[in-house]
Design a protein around this motif. Structure first.
Motif, PDB file in Angstrom:
ATOM      1  N   TYR A 129      -8.353  -4.505   2.045  1.00 58.94           N
ATOM      2  CA  TYR A 129      -7.280  -5.232   1.658  1.00 58.94           C
ATOM      3  C   TYR A 129      -6.242  -5.919   2.640  1.00 58.94           C
ATOM      4  CZ  TYR A 129      -3.285  -6.630  -1.223  1.00 58.94           C
ATOM      5  OH  TYR A 129      -2.118  -7.203  -2.030  1.00 58.94           O
ATOM      6  N   ILE A 130      -5.851  -5.101   3.506  1.00 57.03           N
ATOM      7  CA  ILE A 130      -4.893  -5.584   4.577  1.00 57.03           C
ATOM      8  C   ILE A 130      -5.541  -6.859   5.372  1.00 57.03           C
ATOM      9  CG2 ILE A 130      -3.637  -5.098   6.435  1.00 57.03           C
ATOM     10  CD1 ILE A 130      -3.502  -2.415   5.532  1.00 57.03           C
ATOM     11  N   SER A 131      -6.750  -6.737   5.770  1.00 57.73           N
ATOM     12  CA  SER A 131      -7.340  -7.858   6.522  1.00 57.73           C
ATOM     13  C   SER A 131      -7.693  -8.921   5.593  1.00 57.73           C
ATOM     14  CB  SER A 131      -8.679  -7.241   7.091  1.00 57.73           C
ATOM     15  OG  SER A 131      -8.546  -6.030   8.015  1.00 57.73           O
ATOM     16  N   GLN A 132      -7.901  -8.854   4.482  1.00 53.41           N
ATOM     17  CA  GLN A 132      -7.914  -9.815   3.621  1.00 53.41           C
ATOM     18  C   GLN A 132      -6.835 -10.751   3.114  1.00 53.41           C
ATOM     19  OE1 GLN A 132     -11.256  -9.928   0.469  1.00 53.41           O
ATOM     20  NE2 GLN A 132     -11.508  -7.567   0.921  1.00 53.41           N
ATOM     21  N   ARG A 133      -5.757  -9.956   2.959  1.00 54.86           N
ATOM     22  CA  ARG A 133      -4.462 -10.612   2.713  1.00 54.86           C
ATOM     23  C   ARG A 133      -4.277 -11.686   4.329  1.00 54.86           C
ATOM     24  NH1 ARG A 133      -3.147 -12.039  -2.131  1.00 54.86           N
ATOM     25  NH2 ARG A 133      -2.774 -10.146  -3.770  1.00 54.86           N
ATOM     26  N   ALA A 134      -4.305 -10.749   5.305  1.00 56.81           N
ATOM     27  CA  ALA A 134      -4.209 -11.603   6.684  1.00 56.81           C
ATOM     28  C   ALA A 134      -4.899 -12.935   6.785  1.00 56.81           C
ATOM     29  CB  ALA A 134      -4.387 -10.675   7.823  1.00 56.81           C
ATOM     30  N   ALA A 135      -6.338 -12.803   6.160  1.00 54.51           N
ATOM     31  CA  ALA A 135      -7.087 -14.037   6.102  1.00 54.51           C
ATOM     32  C   ALA A 135      -6.576 -14.987   5.158  1.00 54.51           C
ATOM     33  CB  ALA A 135      -8.505 -13.513   5.885  1.00 54.51           C
ATOM     34  N   GLU A 136      -6.126 -14.731   4.112  1.00 52.67           N
ATOM     35  CA  GLU A 136      -5.632 -15.482   3.049  1.00 52.67           C
ATOM     36  C   GLU A 136      -4.424 -16.156   3.701  1.00 52.67           C
ATOM     37  OE1 GLU A 136      -3.659 -15.387  -1.471  1.00 52.67           O
ATOM     38  OE2 GLU A 136      -3.263 -13.669  -0.009  1.00 52.67           O
ATOM     39  N   MET A 170       0.797  -1.223   0.017  1.00 53.31           N
ATOM     40  CA  MET A 170       0.051   0.123  -0.280  1.00 53.31           C
ATOM     41  C   MET A 170       0.846   1.333  -0.088  1.00 53.31           C
ATOM     42  SD  MET A 170      -3.541  -0.928  -0.029  1.00 53.31           S
ATOM     43  CE  MET A 170      -4.292   0.426   0.982  1.00 53.31           C
ATOM     44  N   ALA A 171       2.136   1.181   0.443  1.00 49.99           N
ATOM     45  CA  ALA A 171       3.145   2.249   0.466  1.00 49.99           C
ATOM     46  C   ALA A 171       3.762   2.525  -1.027  1.00 49.99           C
ATOM     47  CB  ALA A 171       4.018   2.095   1.450  1.00 49.99           C
ATOM     48  N   THR A 172       3.365   1.688  -1.948  1.00 46.74           N
ATOM     49  CA  THR A 172       4.005   2.026  -3.406  1.00 46.74           C
ATOM     50  C   THR A 172       2.831   2.398  -4.309  1.00 46.74           C
ATOM     51  OG1 THR A 172       3.690  -0.329  -4.075  1.00 46.74           O
ATOM     52  CG2 THR A 172       5.358   0.302  -2.840  1.00 46.74           C
ATOM     53  N   THR A 173       3.183   2.835  -5.321  1.00 43.67           N
ATOM     54  CA  THR A 173       2.152   3.422  -6.302  1.00 43.67           C
ATOM     55  C   THR A 173       1.683   2.317  -7.239  1.00 43.67           C
ATOM     56  OG1 THR A 173       3.460   5.441  -6.768  1.00 43.67           O
ATOM     57  CG2 THR A 173       2.076   4.760  -8.565  1.00 43.67           C
ATOM     58  N   ASN A 174       2.443   1.294  -7.497  1.00 46.11           N
ATOM     59  CA  ASN A 174       1.820   0.138  -8.131  1.00 46.11           C
ATOM     60  C   ASN A 174       1.189  -1.013  -7.126  1.00 46.11           C
ATOM     61  OD1 ASN A 174       2.997   1.037 -10.569  1.00 46.11           O
ATOM     62  ND2 ASN A 174       5.015  -0.415 -10.329  1.00 46.11           N
TER      63      ASN A 174
END
Length: 411
Positions: free
Chosen positions: A296-303, A63-67
């Motif tokens: 998005y952060i929570s969903q990556r954590a769940a994954e 999230m800290a990058t443009t891409n």
């Protein structure tokens, strides 16, 4: 003039756990040096597992990058998590689901409360009793429950789930029920249901054109391989059931907020003219309008909990809590208390001694041991005479609480 939704005025006092917090806070004010141990509210205590933390850090860096930056995500959830859920939670149990039947949320509580919005206000609901308060309260808010009289709502079919019937509720008799709430493993009793018993409910729903709202938030705690984890293990359930799940207790996400709801494309409800309306399209429309999606952060954590390391680490935490549950069962029973649950769920359901009321025992325990439980009557009329303990504390605090209770009970 802005008018109030009068149905909100029918809600009874505060939410159960707000009442508990108020009483505990009052005790702390009067006893500022008291070391209070809570075995009441079902909040977890163990930290997030390393795989989850690593995934969250990686997502934050993205999230800290443009891409890598993500703005609004899909309201129904990212495909990477929905596909992981289907592959890991359902396919191994022989359950056929597609990823677009999975809707990611910010915890099962939200969706179990919100889903009833899709249903006509005068549907007749049936609940196992005792029951998680959100099921009832969210229906009160829309005016579906009738009038509150002597601890019961007049337009709710209460189906007692108590020791006297082996915690197996009877199918509704007389007027058919339109919407049925089931929670297994059960909160608050900690009991489970067999495939044979669950099949009876599915058959009832199919016969009576009823909808089952099935809360499986504690499925990961099941120890008995014969107990179903999902209602979709039962043939025909895709036509009559919606299932709710949560990562809160499974992976310690009470502060991260992520869960999901399963809405099969076959399940539908009727109009007055007899037209069948798929709930899948209604829920998608509702979520697209009123929900901006889980982060998005929570969903990556769940994954991450579905990775090999994540699965092992999450299971270790579940085992940790179930060690507490077994220990609590042994000690409380040895102290002369009648206890249930705790074998396939992180809850102990204990009958109060000598006919004491639930709130009376709650206060006696708090003032006698500085240990907090949950009064069973807060979960419904059949909960009177019981209290709930949770296994979500640490080993050390659980042992301390049990030692106090043992000493208190022996007086």
């Amino acid at each position: 003039m802005a008018l109030v939704n009068i149905h909100y005025l029918n809600l009874q006092n505060n939410y159960l756990f707000a009442d508990i917090a108020k009483k505990v806070n009052a005790f702390k004010v009067m006893h500022p040096k008291a070391d209070v141990i809570s075995l009441g509210i079902g909040d977890v205590t163990q930290p997030l597992c390393p795989a989850v933390i690593e995934a969250m850090h990686k997502a934050v860096d993205e999230m800290a990058t443009t891409n890598g930056f993500r703005g609004y995500g899909p309201e129904q959830g990212y495909d990477f998590l929905r596909e992981a859920i289907v592959k890991n939670d359902f396919a191994p149990r022989g359950v056929r689901l597609s990823a677009d039947e999975i809707f990611i949320n910010d915890g099962a509580k939200s969706d179990t409360g919100n889903f009833q919005e899709l249903l006509h206000w005068d549907n007749f609901i049936g609940v196992t009793d005792p029951i998680y308060p959100v099921y009832i309260d969210s229906n009160v808010m829309i005016g579906r429950c009738g009038t509150y009289r002597e601890g019961r709502w007049t337009n709710v079919r209460y189906m007692p789930t108590v020791a006297e019937n082996g915690f197996i509720p009877e199918l509704p008799k007389g007027r058919p029920v339109d919407v049925i709430y089931l929670c297994y493993p059960n909160n608050p009793t900690g009991t489970v249901i067999t495939k044979q018993e669950l099949r009876r409910w599915v058959n009832y729903a199919l016969k009576n054109d009823a909808l089952i709202l099935f809360d499986a938030a504690y499925h990961a705690y099941i120890q008995d391989p014969e107990i179903p984890h999902s209602i979709y293990e039962i043939r025909g359930a895709r036509k009559c059931a919606v299932e709710f799940r949560s990562f809160s207790k499974t992976a310690g996400f009470t502060g991260v907020r992520c869960g999901y709801t399963v809405v099969p494309k076959e399940v539908s409800v009727a109009t007055f003219e007899g037209e069948r309306i798929p709930l899948h399209q209604l829920w998608l429309r509702r979520q697209s309008t009123k929900f901006n999606g889980t982060s998005y952060i929570s969903q990556r954590a769940a994954e991450a909990i579905y990775s090999p390391d994540g699965k092992q680490q999450v299971q270790e935490t579940i085992d940790y809590y179930m060690q507490n549950a077994r220990r609590m069962l042994d000690v409380l029973r040895a102290s002369g208390f009648e206890c249930y649950g705790g074998e396939n769920a992180p809850y102990i359901w204990m009958r109060t001694p000598n006919g004491m009321g639930s709130w009376q025992f709650f206060e006696a325990l708090l003032y006698g041991t500085q240990v907090v439980c949950t009064p069973g009557v807060g979960f419904g009329p059949s909960g009177e005479g019981y209290v709930r303990f949770t296994a979500f504390s640490s080993h050390e605090r659980t042992e301390e609480a049990l030692g106090r209770i043992t000493k208190w009970a022996s007086k």
